[in-house]
Design an enzyme around this catalytic site. Structure first.
Site, PDB file in Angstrom:
ATOM      1  N   GLU A  16       0.808  -1.228   0.000  1.00 49.60           N
ATOM      2  CA  GLU A  16       0.000   0.000   0.000  1.00 49.60           C
ATOM      3  C   GLU A  16       0.833   1.267   0.000  1.00 49.60           C
ATOM      4  OE1 GLU A  16      -0.829  -2.631   1.673  1.00 49.60           O
ATOM      5  OE2 GLU A  16      -2.769  -3.128   0.794  1.00 49.60           O
ATOM      6  N   HIS A  46     -11.556  -4.634   8.601  1.00 49.41           N
ATOM      7  CA  HIS A  46     -11.984  -4.511   7.204  1.00 49.41           C
ATOM      8  C   HIS A  46     -13.343  -3.833   7.086  1.00 49.41           C
ATOM      9  CE1 HIS A  46      -8.824  -7.536   6.832  1.00 49.41           C
ATOM     10  NE2 HIS A  46      -8.838  -7.369   5.522  1.00 49.41           N
TER      11      HIS A  46
END
Lengths: 470, 336, 323
Positions: B70, B139
């Site tokens: 990321e 999440h």
């Protein structure tokens, strides 16, 4: 340098105290010659023309048509040629309303403005915060009816602020109609205000960040569209003292606006001077309702069809399509139908001219436009005058039938109620169909029963065969 | 006008804009799928289905599958934007800003300012967020409050397909870094979408409905929850001014304040824990600027101060709901 | 290979400018007039110039907190830089960035960066852009032996290989990451370049205090990268003469270390020796350059000290392009 001076309400006869400017006959800055008619002034007794004493022009017109002004009030600024804004402003600023009152009576013209509200003293032991006390005293707010939201019921600054806040626009509280999507770059409230008041946002420049149109911009546009008040003291201030604070049993005294006073006067006159008679009949509305339902695109309202029907019926029976002026009857070659529109300030009747020649769709668009402008106070004099017949429909309010008052100088007015299921004789069989009750008020000085009846007959035939309307 | 869901609106908008502007590139994990596998390319087209078909149209130079990195993804987007491209980087789950936050926070958000206004960083970061699909604590988060707090970023949350198209187009045409939030439970939401070019300005809230009694301010998935509550309240004659913020940065303060001035009652619905949330932010703004209009304290409907739980019953208890929203409205109405 | 006279003079001028710029700052910082942290590049001049002398303004570099050298080597305006370091309105970044955030995109300088390792992924992004534009440009990330341990560096190297872009990772190993030695901080007992190799790219090694060695290795590297073979790395062995930041007491230095590296690892002295030996240039020309540079630095410093500070009212400007 032009000679610039005040043009005031004339005094005709010893008894005249005030007059109404029925209409201006010249436009602002339009040059006129000596002897030209400048305005039509109405008094209790007469309507008369003011003539120009010399060549010149009205470089600024201040008085509004339809409004009442006391004798001696400043109606316009007169000049013998062109004048600069500064000269005009100087005349206005320097103008002093003469005292034209009748000695022994209380002056009907108040030259001084309403007295400033006194600072209401609040008792020292009242349960109120110091900040709230200051605010309330300065604003002259009586705290007797306030409930405090602070500890132990203490009145807080917030309570005072909220009590001083003006009542929100009736169009903006409670359930609100969905506003049509607008692509203007405007805040949601601005869009809502624009819709309620009929302001086209595309014509505004926004003062918000990145040019966004906000509430202030729309409110300013609404204010700007309102007729400019004359600087002379107006009818309102002649009323008794400024609205009193709500008394113990909450009676609120509201002086009539000049518009309401005019309505009051004219309708009183109508009822007192015109010999009214009433013709009533029912008409089946089912075919019209079905016809309307089958229309494509934006459907006209039921009333729009009625306007067209009245127009055609008036052409068929011209004896009803008239204005009465003294002993003269003016017969009209086209049907100019005045449609009643309820506004916040009172009933207005803008006119659809030549309705006999227009399609229902056109009539619908015109009526919608006029209604919007009536509600936002933007109708012009032409749009209000010149009607030969009026149509008033209270069906949407659930009224089944009523009798309307004739709007002089017209000769008749039709009152329509709501369409509700009633039994009718349909070719021998009893059927239940939507039925409307019509009531035609006629001026018996000019219209006879037979004329009125024939008109209603023609009208009913059209309503019951709506395919003839378009 | 076409009818489509949010997923389709995003996919279409990306395709149209990429066709129009060759400097737009897409990068992220599995935005194509299948790289280096026996099964071949375009194995998925993005795990949320939003980038499907782009690879076939625009090729590997503009639609780039990345390893799970990321920091590198977001950092590359930042560098590519400085170098003149308009990258669209995807964070598969918004929660992953954790492993890339420096590139968002200290880099992308601050380039323009630190470099004296002489640069621009027109990167779009698509973050997929939200709870309600049992994805548990790491999440499911709504991280938009954190990013809203960072000067230099713009934060965008479409709640309808039309806004998904309009706001994404605006993001791709603008020159500022935009955090584009997509709620994972809203992808299937259908709605009308204008054809052709359609941009929706940032900082312009949507009045979903106007009722005049209580103002509800919200964004994202909570808009439809609030609509359900508003329907129920309407049956009792309670009118709701429902404001869909669309963007939390910039924020349409005017719409909120105008409405609160009329209603005097405010409920803010936020799919987040309460501390330092958008709800808390808006409550403070309203208390500051519209205090005397308030007839009741502003009420926040949020999750509790906890991570998001896994079990269905717990997650349901965590999330705001139409019932909780309705209760909050009745509470502010009942306030003295 | 033979560099032209202009190239050699130019290289020396740039290295001298860096040296004198930094030395001057070292003096001026003591007066307290310069705010914040400053990290001086003295000693590493050959690295910056040896790399950047190959580049055009369309090639891009991303730098570190120790970025003055890279800025000057890439062509940033010295006066603008000085003003920026002094925090003046006329600075390259209008006083908003300061020493650690100097940038000038018009010469391909994508910014010095205060976050260790932040530049590497950005260089990969810039390389993606370069590849897409297809003009053969490259993007270079300068890193140190400290940044080579950051996750962002590893991610960037892997990503660069995977997407096969013209990204170049230049590791200036000056043996200290802040106050910690490289032999401790870098876990492998091999050099940093081997890490890049482990990620799948070709890596060079050169002497970062010798302009010629650096320049030659970079020539090979750039040929390789511009030919489209994907990313590459180079480790430059170099020294910094001052502390990590100005004010650093440098207690980590061994006895006589600073004297030794000033004597033996001074890039300007090494350059002079090499060109003198090979009779490529007349040393008097280099002296002349030194004098000109001294004047430039004098003026730049004087101008910066006299320049106007930024207007406080502008504090919230330039956050967005479009408010």
């Amino acid at each position: 340098m032009a000679k610039v001076k005040a043009f005031t309400m004339p005094k005709w006869g010893i008894e005249m105290a005030e007059g109404t400017v029925a209409e201006w006959s010249v436009a602002e800055n339009e040059p006129f010659a000596r002897g030209a008619v400048l305005a039509l002034i109405e008094t209790d007794k007469i309507t008369n023309e003011i003539e120009a004493e010399a060549d010149g022009r009205l470089v600024r017109i201040l008085a509004q048509a339809g409004e009442i002004y006391p004798v001696g009030a400043l109606l316009a600024v007169l000049a013998d040629g062109e004048a600069s804004a500064a000269e005009i402003d100087a005349v206005i600023a320097g103008f002093k309303q003469a005292d034209t009152s009748f000695g022994d009576e209380a002056p009907t013209v108040a030259a001084a403005p309403a007295p400033a509200p006194a600072r209401t003293a609040i008792p020292a032991d009242a349960n109120i915060s110091p900040a709230a006390r200051d605010k309330a005293e300065a604003a002259g707010l009586g705290i007797g009816d306030l409930s405090g939201s602070g500890r132990a019921g203490r009145i807080t600054a917030q309570d005072v602020d909220q009590a001083l806040r003006p009542v929100p626009d009736a169009g903006l509280v409670g359930p609100l109609p969905a506003t049509p999507a607008s692509t203007a770059f405007a805040s949601p409230l601005a869009k809502r205000l624009g819709h309620v008041h009929g302001v086209d946002l595309a014509t505004l420049t926004g003062s918000g960040p990145k040019g966004r149109i906000g509430k202030a911009d729309v409110l300013a546009a609404i204010d700007a569209a309102r007729p400019v008040p004359a600087p002379a003291p107006k009818a309102e201030t002649r009323a008794a003292a400024a609205p009193a604070a709500p008394a113990a049993d909450h009676v609120e005294i509201r002086p009539m606006s000049s518009m309401r006073r005019t309505i009051a006067r004219r309708l009183t006159e109508s009822k007192q001077t015109i010999p009214h008679f009433y013709l009533r009949r029912r008409v089946r509305a089912d075919r019209l309702i079905r016809f309307r339902a089958a229309a494509e695109g934006t459907r006209p309202t039921l009333n729009d069809y009625l306007v067209k029907a009245c127009a055609l019926a008036l052409i068929e029976v011209p004896a009803v399509n008239i204005q009465v002026h003294g002993t003269d009857i003016h017969r009209f070659g086209q049907a100019n139908i005045a449609v009643a529109v309820a506004t916040e300030r009172g009933l207005m009747t803008p006119v659809v001219t030549g309705a006999d020649r227009r399609s229902v769709g056109e009539i619908s668009a015109i009526v919608a436009e006029l209604a919007q402008r009536a509600k936002s106070g933007r109708l012009t004099a032409e749009e209000i005058g010149g009607g030969s017949f009026s149509l008033s429909n209270l069906g949407s309010f659930g009224i089944e039938q009523f009798d309307a008052i004739i709007n002089p100088p017209q000769g008749a007015i039709l009152a329509v109620g709501m369409a509700r299921p009633e039994p009718i004789d349909d070719d021998g069989a009893i059927r239940i169909v939507p039925v409307m009750h019509l009531s035609l008020s006629c001026d018996h000085r000019a219209i006879d029963g037979a004329d009125g009846a024939r008109f209603l007959q023609a009208l009913a035939a059209l309503i019951e065969a709506p395919q003839l309307l378009d | 006008m076409a009818v489509m869901n949010i997923r389709e609106a995003i996919n279409q908008t990306l395709a149209e804009e990429m066709a129009r502007d060759s400097s737009i590139i897409v990068l992220g994990e599995d935005v194509v799928g299948g790289a280096g596998t026996a099964g071949g390319q375009e194995a998925i087209g993005g795990i949320w289905g939003t980038t499907g078909g782009l690879f076939a149209k625009f090729g590997p130079e503009r639609v780039i599958d990345t390893p799970i990195s990321e920091s590198a993804i977001i950092g590359a987007a930042a560098g590519a934007a400085l170098a003149g491209l308009r990258p669209v980087a995807e964070l598969m789950f918004a929660d992953f800003i954790g492993v890339s936050l420096d590139q968002l926070w200290n880099q992308m958000a601050k380039f323009r300012y630190m470099f004296g206004g002489k640069t621009k960083c027109p990167a779009v970061v698509r973050l997929i967020y939200g709870a309600g699909m049992n994805s548990a604590a790491q999440h499911s988060q709504s991280v938009y409050a954190l990013l809203t707090a960072m000067p230099g970023l713009k934060v965008v949350l479409p709640a309808t397909p039309a806004d998904a198209k309009g706001l994404l187009t605006e993001a791709l045409r603008g020159d500022d870094p935009v955090m584009f939030f997509e709620h994972k439970a809203l992808y299937g939401q259908k709605g009308e979408v204008p054809d052709g070019e359609y941009r929706q300005r940032f900082g312009e809230a949507r009045m979903v409905r106007e009722g005049g009694d209580v103002t509800i301010v919200t964004c994202g998935r909570m808009v439809s929850f609030s609509e359900k509550a508003a329907d129920k309240l309407a049956a009792d004659g309670i009118g709701i001014d429902l404001i869909d913020l669309r963007t939390t940065s910039p924020l349409d303060e005017e719409a909120i304040l105008d409405s609160v001035e009329q209603t005097g009652r405010l409920v803010i619905v936020d799919e987040s824990p309460p501390r330092c949330s958008i709800a808390a932010d808006i409550a403070a703004i309203v208390a500051d600027k519209a205090f005397t209009s308030l007839k009741a304290p502003p009420k926040m409907v949020t999750g509790p101060h906890s991570p998001i739980p896994f079990a269905r019953e717990l997650e349901r208890a965590w999330l705001p709901s139409p019932q909780k929203i309705e209760d909050a409205v009745r509470q502010v109405l009942a306030f003295r | 290979m033979q560099l032209s006279r202009e190239a050699l003079l130019g290289a020396y001028r740039r290295m001298a400018t860096i040296r004198q710029f930094e030395e001057r700052l070292h003096e001026e910082i003591k007066t307290g007039e310069i705010a914040g942290f400053t990290h001086l590049y003295c000693g590493q001049e050959a690295a910056a110039v040896g790399v950047c002398d190959h580049l055009s303004s369309e090639d891009m570099i991303v730098s570190t907190h120790r970025g003055h050298g890279h800025c000057i080597a890439k062509g940033c305006d010295v006066r603008g830089m000085m003003k920026e370091i002094y925090g003046r309105a006329g600075g390259l970044c209008r006083g908003r960035g300061g020493s650690m955030h100097i940038a000038d995109l018009s010469v391909g300088m994508l910014g010095a960066n205060g976050i260790v390792g932040a530049g590497a992924p950005q260089a990969v992004g810039a390389a993606i852009a370069a590849k897409l534009k297809g003009k053969g440009n490259v993007a270079i990330a300068f890193s140190g032996d400290g940044a080579c341990n950051q996750g962002t560096t590893f991610e960037a190297m892997n990503l660069a290989v995977v997407v096969k872009v013209p990204a170049i990772f230049v590791f200036e190993n000056n043996h200290y990451s802040e106050h910690t030695g490289v032999s401790y901080a870098v876990g492998t007992d091999r050099d940093i370049a081997s890490r890049a190799e482990a990620f799948g790219m070709k890596a060079w090694r050169a002497d970062g205090c010798d302009f010629f060695d650096t320049y030659e290795s970079m020539r090979e590297l750039l040929d390789y990268v511009r030919a489209g073979h994907g990313p590459a790395a180079i480790e430059l062995d170099t020294e910094r003469f001052y502390g990590h930041f100005e004010g650093d007491p440098q207690r980590y230095r061994g006895p006589g270390e600073l004297d030794r590296i000033r004597a033996e690892r001074d890039a300007l002295k090494i350059f002079r020796a090499r060109v003198g030996e090979a009779k490529l240039l007349d040393l008097a020309e280099l002296d002349a350059i030194d004098a000109e540079v001294a004047q430039l630095i004098d003026e730049a410093t004087r101008d910066a000290r006299a320049a106007a500070p930024p207007d406080p009212a502008t504090v919230a400007e330039d956050v967005y392009v479009d408010y």
